[in-house]
Design a protein around this motif. Sequence first.
Motif, mmCIF file in Angstrom:
data_model
loop_
_atom_site.group_PDB
_atom_site.id
_atom_site.type_symbol
_atom_site.label_atom_id
_atom_site.label_comp_id
_atom_site.label_asym_id
_atom_site.label_seq_id
_atom_site.Cartn_x
_atom_site.Cartn_y
_atom_site.Cartn_z
ATOM 1 N N VAL A 407 0.839 -1.193 0.000
ATOM 2 C CA VAL A 407 0.000 0.000 0.000
ATOM 3 C C VAL A 407 0.873 1.242 0.000
ATOM 4 C CG1 VAL A 407 -1.868 -1.191 1.219
ATOM 5 C CG2 VAL A 407 -0.172 0.095 2.518
ATOM 6 N N LEU A 408 0.268 2.345 -0.426
ATOM 7 C CA LEU A 408 0.944 3.641 -0.446
ATOM 8 C C LEU A 408 0.985 4.196 0.975
ATOM 9 C CD1 LEU A 408 2.147 5.594 -2.554
ATOM 10 C CD2 LEU A 408 -0.041 6.760 -2.606
ATOM 11 N N ALA A 409 2.201 4.541 1.441
ATOM 12 C CA ALA A 409 2.364 5.022 2.819
ATOM 13 C C ALA A 409 2.332 6.537 2.917
ATOM 14 C CB ALA A 409 3.678 4.503 3.411
ATOM 15 N N GLU A 410 2.706 7.229 1.861
ATOM 16 C CA GLU A 410 2.711 8.694 1.876
ATOM 17 C C GLU A 410 2.529 9.199 0.456
ATOM 18 O OE1 GLU A 410 7.334 9.891 1.769
ATOM 19 O OE2 GLU A 410 6.745 8.751 3.561
ATOM 20 N N ALA A 411 2.298 10.485 0.343
ATOM 21 C CA ALA A 411 2.054 11.076 -0.972
ATOM 22 C C ALA A 411 3.303 10.963 -1.841
ATOM 23 C CB ALA A 411 1.635 12.542 -0.821
ATOM 24 N N VAL A 412 3.095 10.799 -3.155
ATOM 25 C CA VAL A 412 4.191 10.708 -4.121
ATOM 26 C C VAL A 412 4.105 11.873 -5.097
ATOM 27 C CG1 VAL A 412 4.456 8.220 -3.964
ATOM 28 C CG2 VAL A 412 2.798 9.147 -5.551
ATOM 29 N N ASP A 413 5.237 12.195 -5.704
ATOM 30 C CA ASP A 413 5.315 13.306 -6.648
ATOM 31 C C ASP A 413 6.018 12.808 -7.898
ATOM 32 O OD1 ASP A 413 5.489 15.669 -8.007
ATOM 33 O OD2 ASP A 413 6.698 16.728 -6.533
ATOM 34 N N ARG A 414 5.290 12.733 -9.021
ATOM 35 C CA ARG A 414 5.880 12.218 -10.249
ATOM 36 C C ARG A 414 7.034 13.078 -10.726
ATOM 37 N NH1 ARG A 414 6.801 12.939 -15.104
ATOM 38 N NH2 ARG A 414 6.013 15.058 -14.876
ATOM 39 N N GLU A 415 6.935 14.403 -10.509
ATOM 40 C CA GLU A 415 8.002 15.290 -10.972
ATOM 41 C C GLU A 415 9.295 15.056 -10.185
ATOM 42 O OE1 GLU A 415 4.524 16.177 -12.615
ATOM 43 O OE2 GLU A 415 4.749 16.499 -10.454
ATOM 44 N N ARG A 416 9.196 14.491 -9.002
ATOM 45 C CA ARG A 416 10.398 14.195 -8.215
ATOM 46 C C ARG A 416 10.893 12.784 -8.523
ATOM 47 N NH1 ARG A 416 11.423 12.186 -3.048
ATOM 48 N NH2 ARG A 416 9.186 11.881 -2.733
ATOM 49 N N VAL A 417 10.012 11.799 -8.467
ATOM 50 C CA VAL A 417 10.363 10.410 -8.812
ATOM 51 C C VAL A 417 9.224 9.854 -9.659
ATOM 52 C CG1 VAL A 417 10.913 8.119 -7.950
ATOM 53 C CG2 VAL A 417 11.620 10.126 -6.626
ATOM 54 N N SER A 418 9.540 9.451 -10.887
ATOM 55 C CA SER A 418 8.496 9.015 -11.807
ATOM 56 C C SER A 418 8.163 7.529 -11.676
ATOM 57 C CB SER A 418 8.913 9.313 -13.257
ATOM 58 O OG SER A 418 10.103 8.615 -13.576
ATOM 59 N N GLU A 419 9.048 6.744 -11.084
ATOM 60 C CA GLU A 419 8.753 5.334 -10.882
ATOM 61 C C GLU A 419 9.631 4.780 -9.767
ATOM 62 O OE1 GLU A 419 9.437 3.294 -14.538
ATOM 63 O OE2 GLU A 419 11.608 3.274 -14.311
ATOM 64 N N TYR A 420 9.135 3.741 -9.123
ATOM 65 C CA TYR A 420 9.857 3.103 -8.027
ATOM 66 C C TYR A 420 10.055 1.629 -8.354
ATOM 67 C CZ TYR A 420 8.650 7.236 -5.248
ATOM 68 O OH TYR A 420 8.508 8.517 -4.776
ATOM 69 N N LYS A 421 11.259 1.154 -8.123
ATOM 70 C CA LYS A 421 11.531 -0.270 -8.235
ATOM 71 C C LYS A 421 11.580 -0.828 -6.813
ATOM 72 C CE LYS A 421 14.654 -3.739 -10.178
ATOM 73 N NZ LYS A 421 15.927 -3.984 -10.910
ATOM 74 N N ILE A 422 10.540 -1.569 -6.444
ATOM 75 C CA ILE A 422 10.400 -2.065 -5.083
ATOM 76 C C ILE A 422 10.822 -3.533 -5.061
ATOM 77 C CG2 ILE A 422 8.814 -2.413 -3.167
ATOM 78 C CD1 ILE A 422 7.082 -0.220 -4.344
#
Length: 788
Positions: A407-422
């Motif tokens: 689940v999403l734990a906090e707000a995300v910003d595409r302009e800062r990070v466009s994708e996450y490799k988890i």
Amino acid sequence: VTGLWDSLVTRQLLRLVLLHTAWEVGSGQVRYSVPEESKHGTFVGRLAQDLGLEVAELVSRMFRMVSSGRRDYFEVNLQSGVLFVNSRLDREELCGQSPVCAIDLEMIVDKPLRIFHVEVEIQDINDNAPVFSVNDFNIFIAESRLPGSRFPLEGAFDADIGTNSLLTYKLSASEHFTLDVTTNDDQIKSAELELKKSLDREETPIYRLLLTATDGGKPELSGTVQLVITVLDVNDNAPVFNQSVYKVQMLEGSANGTLVIKVNARDLDEGIYKDITYSFSSLVPPYVKDMFKIHGNSGEIRVKGKMDFEYINLYEIQVSAKDKGNPPLAGHCKVVVEVLDMNDNAPEITVSSQSLPVPEDAPPGTVVALISVSDRDSGDNGKVTCSIPPNLPFRLVSTFKNYHSLVLAEAVDRERVSEYKIVVTARDEGAPSLSASSSILVAISDVNDNTPAFPRPVYTVFVRENNAPGAHLLTVSAWDPDLRENAFVSYSVVERSVGEQPLSSYISVHSESGHIYALQPLDYEELQVLQFQVSARDAGLPSLCGNVTVQLFVLDANDNAPAVSPAGSVRGSPGPELVPLSAGAGHVVGKIRAVDADSGYNAWLRYEVQEPGAAGPFQVGVYSGEISTRRALEEADGPSQRLVILVKDHGEPSLSATATVSLSLVESPQAVKWDSRPRGGSEGPLVDMNVSLMIAICSVSGVFVLVIVVYVGLRCHPGPEVMCEPGKATVVCASEVGSWSYSQRQSGNLCVGEGTAKNDLMVFSPNFPNSAENGEHEKLQEAQVSLM
């Protein structure tokens, strides 16, 4: 048999109807039970009703079932919400001898995403009869064996569990033999043949008895084996083991050749009847022979294959010890090998559902993916913990057993990070522990959350007047870090009035490129500074916009010729000017009044006699326009003079005008008394002009300094982001011009005579080159001020 089978199925179905709605208390899991071998379409439970779902919403919410890697034994009718059997269920095939056999199902619905866990217990039915490994069991008994001697028998195997596998044995009637069944501490039943009466080989050399094994199911099922008993002569002492049952524990994965145990048997006979050879009983199953081997002389049992706890965790080995008599006699024992679990299986990770990409405005708690982990080991070796790297805006939430939600734990910003490799890591609690990992690439989708921004708060551009209509003035550009339509910027001018005309009649901006064009020629004499705002709006929903201020400074061009007023007269009245013959050198005769509507150098006037040779004794001040005598007058100079004065500005190219002055030389000095003051005998106009000039100088200087301070402050401290509304234009003086000017649009007074004031104001600016299209201007020279 058919009637009993139908009765059994009927009873099991009744149990299913009574138990299918049962819930496991406190687990949040729906549990059903169904007999094995149920036919396709057998009703299991009203799944939608028990899960609290509306049947009409199953299709629209994309209801689907995941069966934890097994094939589809069950199916859900999306029209009725009923769970039914889809394919044949064989409990023995699914779970072997496990006392509890259940299939975990995972029910997933979208909009919103939810997961339900359903456990279906597969109930055993008595569908397997007891089976002996051989049809004929050969037993050799010496005639010398005493009554009470016992001979172990191979028991039957029933693949069912519970009461269905609870076996009872029965031996056909015999006066010499009876059957003795015992149960040890491990609840393992052993059947032995007991000799009741001494044997006589000459009377009966062979006995044939029938051993029947019956299970505890309803209806009962049974299997039989024929015991072929051969009576032997002479060698009447069989080998005897020091233990009837040997128990040993072995770690799974033990290397080939590892010693399991060494069995030992003794024979009281002498000679060759005392020599013993060890071997596995003929009743030992093939999989035991594939796993172990025994040394015939030493009795050592060693590992032969690869032991796997997850495959078989308990082995029972029947060992025989035979002497070398003729016929040989044998003793028997049982070796029970318990296989201990080792941590030899790494956890397995399965990502069953993903909700990707994740919008950057998704709230915390949004489910991104569903993850299940499993480990084939048991105990602590099979306990698995799941984790993801720290410092990520995601977290794992345990939902049920080994099921987790990412689940999403906090707000995300595409302009800062466009994708996450988890990287999801599953680690068991074995020693040493084993782990496995799986990568989930979570893309962040764009939303319109960034306002178009200009690189600077104010654009400054310099344009020379009389520009061509449609001329490109400058280009503004805004940047929006969003994507696609959220980053597509269009430009427009914030409309306002410029005097009595709308701003759109002066300039226009291209909606896509940001090019700003002049729609009409600009006139410096009418408009020196044009300040307006340009709005940049993106194409998102809702759209966002930002503003920037543009300061357009109009540069003067030499498009106005000097004007002399009144023409042909230096004192404002018709007729020649009277000059006394007694006037000496330097005597001021009069002053030419001329003005230029331009400014700066373009308005700086120069006076000269058009034909210097015809000027005689008179001359004109180059910058003052005063007509004076160069020498004392003589009668030879004639009674009159006619001067043509050329007035030129300093523009490029220079523009000019001429004035003709008629001078009459007279004898009496009283004739020119009027020259010292204007008509009416008052110096008011001249004084008023000087006062006005002084006020103008002070005012312009003060405004110039104030405008420079304000402009520098605005440049050093840009204001906050401008909303997409027309705001008050910030007045910024063209301090970058580097000059200040006084427009000579009002005519000065021409004074003639001895008391004539000689003060005049001369303010000008240098000629300016055309400004570049990118809005940058060249430095301008400082203004020059002359008080003459």
